[in-house]
Design an enzyme around this catalytic site. Sequence first.
Site, PDB file in Angstrom:
ATOM      1  N   TYR A 258       6.707 -11.798   4.701  1.00 18.60           N
ATOM      2  CA  TYR A 258       5.510 -11.184   4.107  1.00 18.60           C
ATOM      3  C   TYR A 258       5.033 -12.098   2.995  1.00 18.60           C
ATOM      4  O   TYR A 258       5.663 -12.191   1.945  1.00 18.60           O
ATOM      5  CB  TYR A 258       5.865  -9.793   3.594  1.00 18.60           C
ATOM      6  CG  TYR A 258       4.734  -8.993   2.996  1.00 18.60           C
ATOM      7  CD1 TYR A 258       3.396  -9.360   3.150  1.00 18.60           C
ATOM      8  CD2 TYR A 258       5.005  -7.832   2.281  1.00 18.60           C
ATOM      9  CE1 TYR A 258       2.376  -8.605   2.596  1.00 18.60           C
ATOM     10  CE2 TYR A 258       4.004  -7.059   1.728  1.00 18.60           C
ATOM     11  CZ  TYR A 258       2.685  -7.444   1.890  1.00 18.60           C
ATOM     12  OH  TYR A 258       1.673  -6.688   1.338  1.00 18.60           O
TER      13      TYR A 258
ATOM     14  N   THR B  73       0.832  -1.204   0.000  1.00 17.76           N
ATOM     15  CA  THR B  73       0.000   0.000   0.000  1.00 17.76           C
ATOM     16  C   THR B  73       0.863   1.250   0.000  1.00 17.76           C
ATOM     17  O   THR B  73       0.427   2.314  -0.440  1.00 17.76           O
ATOM     18  CB  THR B  73      -0.941  -0.010   1.224  1.00 17.76           C
ATOM     19  OG1 THR B  73      -1.693  -1.232   1.215  1.00 17.76           O
ATOM     20  CG2 THR B  73      -1.908   1.143   1.208  1.00 17.76           C
TER      21      THR B  73
ATOM     22  N   ILE C 278      -2.074  -6.403   9.996  1.00 17.61           N
ATOM     23  CA  ILE C 278      -1.420  -5.295   9.291  1.00 17.61           C
ATOM     24  C   ILE C 278      -2.318  -5.027   8.097  1.00 17.61           C
ATOM     25  O   ILE C 278      -2.255  -5.740   7.093  1.00 17.61           O
ATOM     26  CB  ILE C 278       0.015  -5.647   8.863  1.00 17.61           C
ATOM     27  CG1 ILE C 278       0.869  -6.022  10.079  1.00 17.61           C
ATOM     28  CG2 ILE C 278       0.647  -4.476   8.101  1.00 17.61           C
ATOM     29  CD1 ILE C 278       2.273  -6.521   9.725  1.00 17.61           C
TER      30      ILE C 278
ATOM     31  N   LYS D 187       3.533 -11.805   8.122  1.00 14.30           N
ATOM     32  CA  LYS D 187       2.273 -11.197   7.690  1.00 14.30           C
ATOM     33  C   LYS D 187       1.743 -12.055   6.557  1.00 14.30           C
ATOM     34  O   LYS D 187       2.432 -12.271   5.548  1.00 14.30           O
ATOM     35  CB  LYS D 187       2.484  -9.761   7.214  1.00 14.30           C
ATOM     36  CG  LYS D 187       1.212  -9.145   6.606  1.00 14.30           C
ATOM     37  CD  LYS D 187       1.464  -7.777   5.976  1.00 14.30           C
ATOM     38  CE  LYS D 187       0.197  -7.234   5.340  1.00 14.30           C
ATOM     39  NZ  LYS D 187       0.397  -5.918   4.670  1.00 14.30           N
TER      40      LYS D 187
END
Length: 302
Positions: free
Chosen positions: A140, A52, A210, A168
């Site tokens: 991630y 993002t 997150i 994540k």
Amino acid sequence: MPTAPADSEYGTSLVPTVTPFANGSVDADAVADLSEFVLENGADGLVPCGTTGEFASLTLEEYETVVSTSVDAADGAPVLPGAASTSVAGTLERIDVAADAGADAVLIVLPYFHGANDPAGNERFLRAVLDDTSLPIVLYNIPSCVGQSIDADLIEAVADHPDLAGMKDTSGDLTHLIDVIRRTGDDFHLFQGWDSQLVPAVSLGATGGINAVSNYLPGLMAEAIDAAAENDVSRGRDLQLNHIAPLFDTSLEFGFAPTTKAALIERGVIDDDGVRPPLVELDDDQVATVRDVLEETLAVAE
């Protein structure tokens, strides 16, 4: 089981902050303003320079600016920047920049574009980074962008490394997340990155989230995590189904950075919705859709 929400040194609700621009350049003042807004309104920590945050469109100098500005604005709150790269050397370079800026940990991905030709290659990559990192590592998992998932076997294989802090998971695969929950211990921080599965994930044992929606509704996301951790099924269900899911769906449809920036403008947090190619800003109809969904939630949540 992964780290319990109450025991997380990084908190439970972390924000993958957008990177605000002004006339096409990184707006450091807006980075600081956004960081302060989310931390003052319910978030525990920051995750700048992620998906993002348009990390792939930032120069290394801009990356350092965003990370250092975020650390300064956080004023002691955890900061875990993304440090994604396609090589071991590139990943370590970003980790060192983040460490010099004062970050607490970093998120890394498996190499994208040129993936491993054998599963052993992914473990070799992760161990090479883990053995030489200057910060704790949070994996991630975002297969839609990387082209492959970090499977549970690989996570289990490297989970005992002292510099691996957690993961994540933005796979959207709740079965995969459950498998990771079953195979990791209480020093493994597991964050749900697929916003529409946040409450189920925490209810099943994830540490927290997150989540892009937390950029503009940090208190709502923190409340959802708390409801799940406290087994408040009714409140958690309402927040997940009636508020988080519709907001997340707009990001899936229109793109995470453009949608989040449009929502932040609606909330008066940033002034510029600019994104870098290949992303484009939302058109008027798309902005109206984001506004309608946001207003419906704000009418109830605040």
